[in-house]
Design an enzyme around this catalytic site. Structure first.
Site, PDB file in Angstrom:
ATOM      1  N   ASP A 251      17.733-149.030 -42.112  1.00 48.21           N
ATOM      2  CA  ASP A 251      18.364-147.883 -42.770  1.00 48.21           C
ATOM      3  C   ASP A 251      18.392-148.007 -44.287  1.00 48.21           C
ATOM      4  O   ASP A 251      18.449-149.093 -44.823  1.00 48.21           O
ATOM      5  CB  ASP A 251      19.834-147.784 -42.352  1.00 48.21           C
ATOM      6  CG  ASP A 251      19.980-147.170 -40.997  1.00 48.21           C
ATOM      7  OD1 ASP A 251      18.962-146.758 -40.436  1.00 48.21           O
ATOM      8  OD2 ASP A 251      21.110-147.109 -40.517  1.00 48.21           O
TER       9      ASP A 251
ATOM     10  N   GLU B 275      50.856-134.648 -50.073  1.00 52.29           N
ATOM     11  CA  GLU B 275      50.607-135.173 -51.421  1.00 52.29           C
ATOM     12  C   GLU B 275      50.479-136.688 -51.454  1.00 52.29           C
ATOM     13  O   GLU B 275      50.087-137.257 -52.457  1.00 52.29           O
ATOM     14  CB  GLU B 275      51.713-134.727 -52.370  1.00 52.29           C
ATOM     15  CG  GLU B 275      51.304-133.548 -53.221  1.00 52.29           C
ATOM     16  CD  GLU B 275      51.649-132.221 -52.570  1.00 52.29           C
ATOM     17  OE1 GLU B 275      52.391-131.483 -53.179  1.00 52.29           O
ATOM     18  OE2 GLU B 275      51.184-131.927 -51.457  1.00 52.29           O
TER      19      GLU B 275
ATOM     20  N   PRO C   3      42.287-140.944 -51.751  1.00 50.38           N
ATOM     21  CA  PRO C   3      41.346-140.840 -52.874  1.00 50.38           C
ATOM     22  C   PRO C   3      41.610-141.905 -53.951  1.00 50.38           C
ATOM     23  O   PRO C   3      40.782-142.107 -54.833  1.00 50.38           O
ATOM     24  CB  PRO C   3      41.575-139.431 -53.419  1.00 50.38           C
ATOM     25  CG  PRO C   3      42.776-138.894 -52.763  1.00 50.38           C
ATOM     26  CD  PRO C   3      43.084-139.723 -51.570  1.00 50.38           C
TER      27      PRO C   3
ATOM     28  N   ARG D  95      27.833-147.962 -36.205  1.00 58.47           N
ATOM     29  CA  ARG D  95      26.381-148.158 -36.226  1.00 58.47           C
ATOM     30  C   ARG D  95      25.989-149.599 -36.523  1.00 58.47           C
ATOM     31  O   ARG D  95      24.886-150.024 -36.237  1.00 58.47           O
ATOM     32  CB  ARG D  95      25.732-147.238 -37.268  1.00 58.47           C
ATOM     33  CG  ARG D  95      26.061-145.788 -37.074  1.00 58.47           C
ATOM     34  CD  ARG D  95      25.420-144.889 -38.103  1.00 58.47           C
ATOM     35  NE  ARG D  95      23.976-144.819 -37.913  1.00 58.47           N
ATOM     36  CZ  ARG D  95      23.092-145.505 -38.592  1.00 58.47           C
ATOM     37  NH1 ARG D  95      23.502-146.336 -39.528  1.00 58.47           N
ATOM     38  NH2 ARG D  95      21.822-145.390 -38.336  1.00 58.47           N
TER      39      ARG D  95
HETATM   40  N1  ADE Z   1      42.138-138.335 -48.554  1.00 59.06           N
HETATM   41  C1  ADE Z   1      41.920-137.269 -49.341  1.00 59.06           C
HETATM   42  N2  ADE Z   1      40.772-137.383 -50.002  1.00 59.06           N
HETATM   43  C2  ADE Z   1      40.221-138.568 -49.631  1.00 59.06           C
HETATM   44  C3  ADE Z   1      39.037-139.272 -49.966  1.00 59.06           C
HETATM   45  N3  ADE Z   1      38.150-138.790 -50.828  1.00 59.06           N
HETATM   46  N4  ADE Z   1      38.828-140.461 -49.391  1.00 59.06           N
HETATM   47  C4  ADE Z   1      39.720-140.985 -48.538  1.00 59.06           C
HETATM   48  N5  ADE Z   1      40.850-140.372 -48.176  1.00 59.06           N
HETATM   49  C5  ADE Z   1      41.120-139.177 -48.720  1.00 59.06           C
END
Ligand code: ADE
Length: 246
Positions: free
Chosen positions: A168, A115, A88, A153
């Site tokens: 697309d 984590e 994330p 794709r």
């Molecule tokens: N791992 C946990 N959440 C994630 C996300 N939103 N994008 C990529 N990898 C992740």
């Protein structure tokens, strides 16, 4: 293109490889997916892939299994390659990013878990960090699948002739237009007359206009006039004018 996936959940991936667009790509020999189970690169009896975070906190992916799995990947595919950590904290994944990755011969996707991952994995092995959106999942497996399908794709020959990638949403810098199929009337709702007219020129213009209307309404951030061709720019100005009047 070869996708390598480093994960502690290889079984997540198998059903996905047997159906749909990715299966087609594999069958058509346009792509290959090689899944490495990180537990196969552990040396202890319990096949440990995680450990406590120094300084306190939760569990962190250990460096050894990831480095050993990468050694094997590097033996199998010797040329330069992008190594992507799904996290994330990464750069947001977009169609443009997917197009960039689609030009590579091989892509390694490392699925983080727990984590986080030991920072030395980041410092040493990773070339790109990718997030699929501003939300937190339990790990990088679903994001890897998202990345694999999006890139697949784009690879020429995967979709086949029946579908065109170019049409697309997001390939163009605006959203898709409305689609209709049979029946012509459904629960009192009609298919727009123009689509039945057989006038391809007019249909094209109508679709473009509807796509621009929709984009303006839902995702105005996507509409950058400098990215549009002359005809599309003209229709956009028309849509904006009508909106002001309407
Ligand atoms: N791992 C946990 N959440 C994630 C996300 N939103 N994008 C990529 N990898 C992740």
């Amino acid at each position: 293109m070869i996708f390598y996936v480093l994960t502690i959940f290889p079984e997540f991936f198998y059903p996905f490889l047997e159906k749909g667009i990715v299966a087609k790509g594999i069958e058509r020999k346009k792509l290959e997916i090689r899944i490495k189970n990180l537990r196969d690169f552990t040396k202890d009896k319990r096949r440990t892939v995680d450990d406590y975070s120094f300084g306190g906190g939760g569990m962190v992916l250990k460096p050894e299994p990831v480095f050993l799995a990468m050694d094997e990947v590097n033996k199998e595919f010797k040329n330069k390659k992008r190594v992507v950590l799904l996290t994330p904290q990464g750069e947001i994944f977009t169609q443009r990013k997917a197009e960039e990755f689609a030009r590579e011969k091989a892509l390694v996707l490392i699925c983080g878990r727990y984590e986080g991952v030991d920072e030395r994995i980041r410092e040493t092995l990773i070339t790109d960090e990718i997030s699929i959106g501003d939300y937190v999942l339990a790990g990088g497996e679903l994001p890897s699948l998202v990345v694999i399908e999006t890139i697949s794709r784009i690879i020429p020959g995967v979709l086949g002739k029946e579908r065109s990638y170019e049409e697309d949403s997001f390939t163009q810098p605006f959203l898709d237009w409305p689609h209709y199929t049979r029946p012509r009337e459904f629960r009192g709702k009609q298919v727009p007359e123009i689509l039945l007219s057989g006038n391809h020129q007019e249909i094209k213009k109508w679709r473009l206009k509807e796509a621009l209307k929709r984009t303006l309404q839902r995702r105005p951030d996507l509409l950058k006039e400098e990215l549009l061709d002359k005809e599309t720019g003209k229709i956009l100005r028309e849509v904006k004018r009508e909106r002001r009047l309407g």
